[in-house]
Scaffold this active site. Structure first.
Site, PDB file in Angstrom:
ATOM      1  N   ASP A  69      -2.767   0.780  -3.712  1.00 30.73           N
ATOM      2  CA  ASP A  69      -3.610  -0.371  -3.878  1.00 30.73           C
ATOM      3  C   ASP A  69      -4.906   0.006  -4.264  1.00 30.73           C
ATOM      4  O   ASP A  69      -5.663  -0.973  -4.357  1.00 30.73           O
ATOM      5  CB  ASP A  69      -3.113  -1.578  -2.909  1.00 30.73           C
ATOM      6  CG  ASP A  69      -3.662  -1.229  -1.712  1.00 30.73           C
ATOM      7  OD1 ASP A  69      -3.773  -0.103  -1.096  1.00 30.73           O
ATOM      8  OD2 ASP A  69      -3.970  -2.299  -0.798  1.00 30.73           O
ATOM      9  N   SER A 129       0.847  -1.422  -0.149  1.00 31.66           N
ATOM     10  CA  SER A 129      -0.090  -0.071   0.048  1.00 31.66           C
ATOM     11  C   SER A 129       0.890   1.392   0.118  1.00 31.66           C
ATOM     12  O   SER A 129       1.606   1.340  -0.962  1.00 31.66           O
ATOM     13  CB  SER A 129      -0.960  -0.037   1.258  1.00 31.66           C
ATOM     14  OG  SER A 129      -1.821   0.929   1.126  1.00 31.66           O
ATOM     15  N   ASP A 152      -4.440   5.638  -3.229  1.00 28.60           N
ATOM     16  CA  ASP A 152      -3.330   5.164  -2.448  1.00 28.60           C
ATOM     17  C   ASP A 152      -2.860   4.229  -3.510  1.00 28.60           C
ATOM     18  O   ASP A 152      -3.582   3.848  -4.580  1.00 28.60           O
ATOM     19  CB  ASP A 152      -3.177   4.728  -1.054  1.00 28.60           C
ATOM     20  CG  ASP A 152      -4.419   3.808  -0.869  1.00 28.60           C
ATOM     21  OD1 ASP A 152      -4.990   3.092  -1.637  1.00 28.60           O
ATOM     22  OD2 ASP A 152      -4.299   3.092   0.260  1.00 28.60           O
TER      23      ASP A 152
END
EC number: 5.4.2.8
Length: 456
Positions: free
Chosen positions: A247, A98, A245
């Site tokens: 992912d 992430s 963000d």
């Protein structure tokens, strides 16, 4: 027996090299296979430079455990959630870190029905097996297969099922994928909406997936990561900005003036969008900031239900309450029809539709709410003794508090303001949120008092 420090409370995250490497990924695959004994598992990975190699090592571990692997390629976490429930397979794993720094990677694990595997729901068991490394010899005859597949069209079908495309009026939208995995999905939605004749113009920045992150790690929660989106909205005269963000399990919205909208107010907006279509539904929210969500949901004829913060708690509460939607102020939004998982694509579609239906700008939709319930935003304090500091605050306000709630940390409510104070699960930090009824100076004064008490 090797201690694997990459296993965290909810997922796997670690520094590349000693904490997470291809050997450890292989062990995790084997351990997942031995523990869950799944027949078929879907795998995907984000844009990080190491994600592909880690994913293939994970696949090998799963195959060695007799598991058939379906690889959906570069994807966001929610595409793994979707693939798991849509195909009806036994589990899924997304390789992603992430918004962690460049030298990190990680994994998010789910079982059948895209149910999360975290600390107390199997992650510790997988960790134990991976650390022991005591796997039975590979049975070549029973080794699992490996196949690459694409589910993107089915995923886009599902996303567009949350709105009625006919409701969309002319809109200009800025998208900032942050060079993460969102870019190709944005392209696919753009192509689909164009084919359906929707009058939506897409302005895309940092849209090309690039694991070197030339424009910085995408984490729009940090103010320094918001500038490019804000400028693009103003420059193009757009109706809304959407930033993701890495992912894309979270999306962040900017109004027509390029103003960042706090996640708290988006929860109210999405609750309103759902209650227009599903009158009387239950809406789950977290305890940090609550008054706006409760007011919006009640006014729209729904039932607000408070849950402890964190995806495992929210998803579980949504299931028991049969809630259609759950939202956290941290920009995590959960949807019943998305197997109770969080999505960063469904929210902006619903908000875009709401803007068209209400014939109001995003700024107009949230301005009154922000004025009615101004909030401090989350303030983190690093303290030597968090429990003692929280007890000090509680004692100070005990007499005047009208209500005290311990769903998550300490919440105290008064006639015209309230606060929530909770210790972090992962670090010696307490997190403070304060809100008031339409009184910014009061909210700010109480915030100062609370911070002084905490830091005594």
């Amino acid at each position: 027996m090797t201690k694997l420090t990459c296993f965290k409370a909810y997922d796997i995250r670690g520094r590349l090299g000693e904490e997470l490497n291809e050997d450890i990924a292989w062990r995790i695959g084997r351990a997942y296979g031995e523990y869950l004994k799944p027949k078929t598992v879907v795998l995907g990975g984000d844009v990080r430079l190491t994600s592909e190699a880690l994913k293939l090592a994970l696949a090998k571990g799963l195959q060695d455990a007799g598991v058939d692997v379906l690889d959906i390629g570069m994807s966001g976490t929610e595409e793994i959630y979707f693939a798991t429930f849509h195909l009806g397979v036994d589990g899924g794993i997304e390789v992603t870190a992430s918004h962690n720094p460049m030298d990190y990677n990680g994994m998010k694990l789910v079982r059948e029905g895209a149910r999360p595997i975290s600390g107390d729901t199997g992650l510790r068991d997988v960790q134990r097996l991976a650390e022991a490394g005591d796997f039975p010899p590979v049975n070549e005859a029973a080794r699992g297969s490996y196949r690459q597949i694409s589910l993107r069209d089915a995923y886009i079908d599902h996303l567009l099922g949350y709105i009625s495309v006919n409701n969309l009026t002319p809109l200009k939208l800025v998208f900032n994928a942050g060079n993460g995995a969102a870019g190709p999905v944005i392209d696919a939605i753009e192509a689909r909406l164009k084919a359906l004749g929707a009058p939506v113009e897409f302005i895309k920045i940092h849209n090309t997936p690039d694991g070197t992150f030339p424009n910085g790690i995408p984490n729009p929660l940090l103010p320094e990561c918001r500038d490019d989106t804000r400028k693009a909205v103003i420059e193009h005269g757009a109706d809304m900005g959407i930033a993701f963000d890495g992912d894309f399990d979270r999306c962040f919205l900017f109004d027509e003036k390029g103003q960042f909208i706090e996640g708290y107010y988006i929860v109210g907006l999405l609750a309103e969008a759902f209650l227009e279509k599903h009158p009387g539904a239950k809406i789950i929210h977290d305890p940090r900031l609550t008054w706006n969500t409760e007011a919006v949901v009640t006014a729209a004829g729904g039932t607000p239900v408070m849950s402890k913060t964190g995806h495992a708690f929210i998803k579980e509460r949504m299931r028991t309450e049969d809630a259609i939607y759950g939202g956290e102020m941290s920009a995590h939004h959960y949807f019943r029809d998305f197997a109770y998982c969080d999505s960063g694509m469904i929210p902006w579609l619903l908000v875009a539709e709401l803007v068209c239906l209400k014939r109001q700008s995003l700024g107009e939709l949230v301005r009154d709410r922000m004025a009615a319930f101004p909030a401090s935003g989350e303030i983190n304090s690093r303290l030597a003794e968090p429990a003692a500091a929280i007890a000090r605050v509680e004692a100070h306000f005990a007499e005047e508090a009208q209500a005290v709630d311990r769903t998550d940390g300490l919440s105290m409510s008064f006639a015209d303001w309230r606060f929530n104070l909770r210790s972090s699960n992962t670090e010696p930090v307490v997190r403070l949120n304060v809100e008031s009824r339409g009184d910014i100076p009061l909210m700010e004064a109480r915030t100062r008092t609370l911070l002084a008490l905490l830091n005594q």
